[in-house]
Design an enzyme around this catalytic site. Structure first.
Site, mmCIF file in Angstrom:
data_model
loop_
_atom_site.group_PDB
_atom_site.id
_atom_site.type_symbol
_atom_site.label_atom_id
_atom_site.label_comp_id
_atom_site.label_asym_id
_atom_site.label_seq_id
_atom_site.Cartn_x
_atom_site.Cartn_y
_atom_site.Cartn_z
ATOM 1 C CB THR A 7 5.133 13.625 3.329
ATOM 2 O OG1 THR A 7 6.362 12.247 2.765
ATOM 3 C CG2 THR A 7 4.330 13.980 3.120
ATOM 4 C CD GLU A 57 0.558 11.615 1.826
ATOM 5 O OE1 GLU A 57 0.549 12.412 2.628
ATOM 6 O OE2 GLU A 57 2.154 10.600 2.104
ATOM 7 C CE LYS A 81 -0.720 -6.028 7.082
ATOM 8 N NZ LYS A 81 0.609 -5.740 7.185
ATOM 9 C CD1 TRP A 120 -4.872 -8.425 8.149
ATOM 10 C CD2 TRP A 120 -5.392 -6.191 7.601
ATOM 11 N NE1 TRP A 120 -3.762 -7.915 6.647
ATOM 12 C CE2 TRP A 120 -4.580 -6.423 6.447
ATOM 13 C CE3 TRP A 120 -5.719 -4.388 7.704
ATOM 14 C CZ2 TRP A 120 -4.405 -5.871 6.005
ATOM 15 C CZ3 TRP A 120 -5.237 -4.275 6.770
ATOM 16 C CH2 TRP A 120 -4.636 -4.458 5.283
#
Lengths: 549, 549
Positions: B190, B337, B447, B452
């Protein structure tokens, strides 16, 4: 074993063991409001299904069921049974789907052999269980199931309560544990013509892999919308028999509408087809014939009803009779030992260009082995035979979902897995396009002149004689040929025929190259009746015994 | 661990380990004469594919490759690559799909880090490899690949031969061994914005399970005939990247026609769509935009082309532009992944009743998690958040096909699997119907005030101001709020705006309840240009650094 490089953490490899609880993740997520219907009685949503599975898990645990215990179910085909398909294995216990059509003494045999701990029993089967309860050696308790307002009173001891009542009293949040994917999830018994029923068993891993393959395969043909978002599924083979061919697991995983018919009454089944616009069922030929014989089917629109036929061969006649009503039939092949999926009809786009009634040829063959199944036909020495449509051999298979053997029966297990392949006991040829054609059971095949002769093929040819009503052929020992075919023939009323007539009739097929000359029986018995087994199959064992007396 | 009853023979449980060779059983059996096409160059059948995989296995073994070795491939998207997808893992070796778009020094890094033994390299990449071959620490040999009549001469040492020549000299019957299903089958790297590429890796078991789920899922919607007998598949995301999303394995298992485009030239891709009547592709938005911009697409009938879009978000504009041409786009969600499938668009029958152009809303959302995937959004304490479409949290997942970690990088592996769940680094909400909506990358989320705030959401709102051409928002540390949003804005040519203008513009969304008042940036920098990374993404790390200097 090849020296490959393994994943660094062996534990980690199993941090996500394949467990039945995972099959319940996606369906309710795709379609929480999708319906699960119980005949003309009631219906609920996937949301309710999840809720009830959690409650059932608590009810079972409260009734004393522990991981490793066995829970027997005797019920009709209902959403309750679907809940048992999930909740019992998901708490680590083993689901024993009891064959309620067995004789009482065989039911007792299977329940003792499986060492059932708890029994979930419908009112309709309670009288039977009451009678034999003294013989059940391992059972410690019962849960009653009823379709009435209240459970009927029972003479059973240690009744833990009535199913619906227990669910309503239980908490709807159970913390289902992770455990080894090789844990046994289900068990049930096969019935042969001889001896006691034999128990097969499947692990969580095996059922998950069977479900994934069923889901991948049952949508792969263009016209086979078996498990898609608009599908409506109704099983017409019993849930006690090979988990209704494993389809309820796949249907639940994909979140499709499910209709459970309860009892198999042909008129009710046809009504449900109409009301719910069922698109997919699986069925044995006998039940299909009963449904086709109803009055109400004549007014049903069945042009989107797809039916997988198994159990015994789909005949040309039945397939065509269905096609006339727009019903699309497919052949599925498998057995209790194989969970059951091994092969199914595979239609190519060009097959579908023909009118439905002309697709019969393709649909009545046994089909092509599904993904992940390694399937061969082998001769008596275990050698693979060619895919030429002619060579006949026993079907053997490997795949990730075959039973490891028969429960507590090492001898039969070893026979089943002789040479590292599961022996189906079926004799087949494979055509050049890889289509499997089942020809006979291996114990009925006639080994003559160094070749295998299908008793079924020979019966079909003899039956074409105008005087013949029915025929059965068995092999009898012969010093020169190994075996020789011996026919038993029932004549049409008022007709006559001799051994020579039958032999002359068969000679034309020898001349055409369809059969070898040693396929012509040297003996024919003309009788009034062909002996049948209790389930209506020709009893060849008895015929052989009678001939050799 | 629950004390379940295990299958009697532990060895027997693995008598049929899940191996990539099994994915090759069914496709050639369903359709031996089905075609696999290499652009406008050549084509062959599934029968040939099997033949060539056996030959390649011999060629690799003859070149010294042993189980546990790693074989690197640098090629375009070709049937040869498909052969490598099978043959290399099937002999027990590991396939390293080298990202040919990396910088040369990164390619060297990944090849040394993966400890590549043999390298299969196309002429076009040979000059690159020649230059760096001295730095390749573990490579012992090369196989040349060419699209010309003859391989070009090369300065590489230890060349074992040219691919086609080696195949033609090899035997077409290789006895592929059984081995542990947890053997590593593939690896690739990756690329992040910082640090060295990180290697992920997948076992045979993981890839088989990913393939089965992909096959089950990609046909489950009524209008999504992605892997059916009449489908034609052409990948348009590279085979070096997450095995072209794993679809070549699924397509091969189902025996469908496959078209490999070689290089990604938009005119060629459109030509192949037309010639082969491609029904299914997967693609990133950039390539789709390039294809839509070609002249020749205007004369193509694309009403049966279904495209899974991933890599970055499918925008409303792109989805609608496609719909105008009849193209059906779906969103797929996953990452290197995760092998990669985690979620995809799920359309219900009622969604499909709308005209295609009005289905955009449903198609551009991230979709619903696929079967076997347990997916949650969690807050900073690891607690699951509700599916109310509002609560935002990090997406974490469990499923049987997630990488166990990063190759030889225990620290990052531990971060990835913090708390026993794979952390995607994405922030999302989940709607009451279980549709996942990705909102931001967790490292870019702001945040503030205990909540959030999606930087992407805020950028979209700022961009709606008529004077704004582009906007980027990052969080900067703030003692009282934790973080506060800070915007960087590029104005339309000839337009002006002030901090107050932007704040007033955003106040309307506060009044409507779309955002909280602390979402309004207290600072806006007006600039000429927004910094981008080498792959064209907004470089928020650099923006944060510049602000905090």
């Amino acid at each position: 074993m090849a020296n490959t490089r393994l994943l660094p953490s062996a534990d980690n490899a199993y941090q996500y063991p394949l467990l039945i609880k995972q099959l319940l993740l996606s369906g309710p997520r795709y379609n929480p409001d999708q319906k699960i219907v119980y005949a003309d009685r009631s219906e609920y949503t996937y949301r309710d299904l999840v809720d009830r599975i959690h409650r059932l898990a608590h009810a079972l645990t409260d009734a004393g069921v522990k991981p490793g215990d066995t829970v027997a179910v005797l019920d009709w085909d209902t959403p309750r049974y679907l809940e048992c398909f999930f909740a019992i294995p998901m708490i680590g216990a083993i689901l024993h789907t009891v064959n309620v059509r067995l004789a009482p003494e065989q039911i007792v045999y299977t329940m003792n052999h499986a060492e059932d701990d708890l029994v979930i029993v419908h009112d309709d089967f309670a009288p039977l269980i009451e009678k034999v309860s003294g013989d059940l050696e391992t059972v410690t308790g019962y849960i009653q199931v009823t379709d009435s307002e209240q459970a009927v009173s029972t003479g059973l001891k240690n009744v833990k309560g009535e199913y619906e009542q227990l669910l309503s009293q239980s908490d709807n949040c159970f913390d289902f544990p992770d455990f080894d994917e090789n844990s046994i999830a289900t068990t049930f018994y096969t019935t042969g013509t001889t001896g006691n029923p034999k128990g097969v068993f499947f692990s969580h891993r095996q059922l998950v892999l069977h479900t994934m393959t069923a889901a991948a395969t049952m949508g792969c043909s263009d016209e086979m919308p078996l498990l898609r978002s608009s599908s409506v599924y109704m099983p017409v083979t019993p849930m006690f028999h090979v988990h209704a061919w494993g389809v309820p697991y796949a249907a639940t995983m994909m979140g499709i509408k499910q209709v459970y018919p309860g009892r198999y009454e042909p008129e009710l089944l046809v009504d449900l087809l109409k009301t719910h616009k069922v698109t997919f069922s699986h069925c044995v030929p006998t039940i299909m014939q009963m449904m086709l014989a109803t009055e109400s089917i004549k007014t049903a629109d069945l042009s989107n009803w797809h039916v997988l036929i198994g159990g015994s061969a789909l005949t040309e006649g039945l397939c065509k009779a269905g096609a006339k009503l727009g019903i699309r039939m497919y052949t599925g092949y498998g057995m209790s030992e194989t969970a059951p999926l091994l092969a199914a009809t595979y239609l190519k786009p060009e097959d579908l260009e023909l009118p439905l009634e002309q697709q019969t040829d393709k649909r009545i063959k046994t089909g092509i082995a599904v993904p992940m199944v390694d399937l061969r036909i082998i001769d008596g020495n275990g050698e693979s035979l060619p895919h030429d449509g002619k060579a006949q051999g026993e079907v053997v298979a490997r795949s990730p979902w075959l039973t490891q053997g028969y429960l507590k029966n090492p001898e039969k297990s070893e026979e089943l897995w002789d040479g590292g392949w599961l022996h189906t006991g079926d004799v087949a040829s494979i055509e050049p396009d890889n289509t499997l054609v089942i020809r006979d059971r291996i114990k009925d095949v006639i080994k003559t002149g160094g070749e295998w002769l299908s008793s079924l093929d020979l019966e079909n040819l003899i039956s074409q004689h105008p005087a013949v009503a029915a025929a059965a052929v068995v092999g009898v020992p012969d010093e020169k040929w190994g075996e020789r075919p011996h026919a038993v023939v029932v004549l049409q009323q008022g007709q006559t025929a001799t051994l020579e007539d039958i032999q002359t009739h068969l000679q034309q097929f020898v001349d055409r190259g369809d059969i070898n000359k040693w396929a012509i029986p040297s003996a024919v018995d003309f009788t009034e009746d062909i002996p049948k087994t209790s389930v209506g199959k020709v009893n060849k064992k008895l015929i052989r015994d009678q001939i050799q007396q």
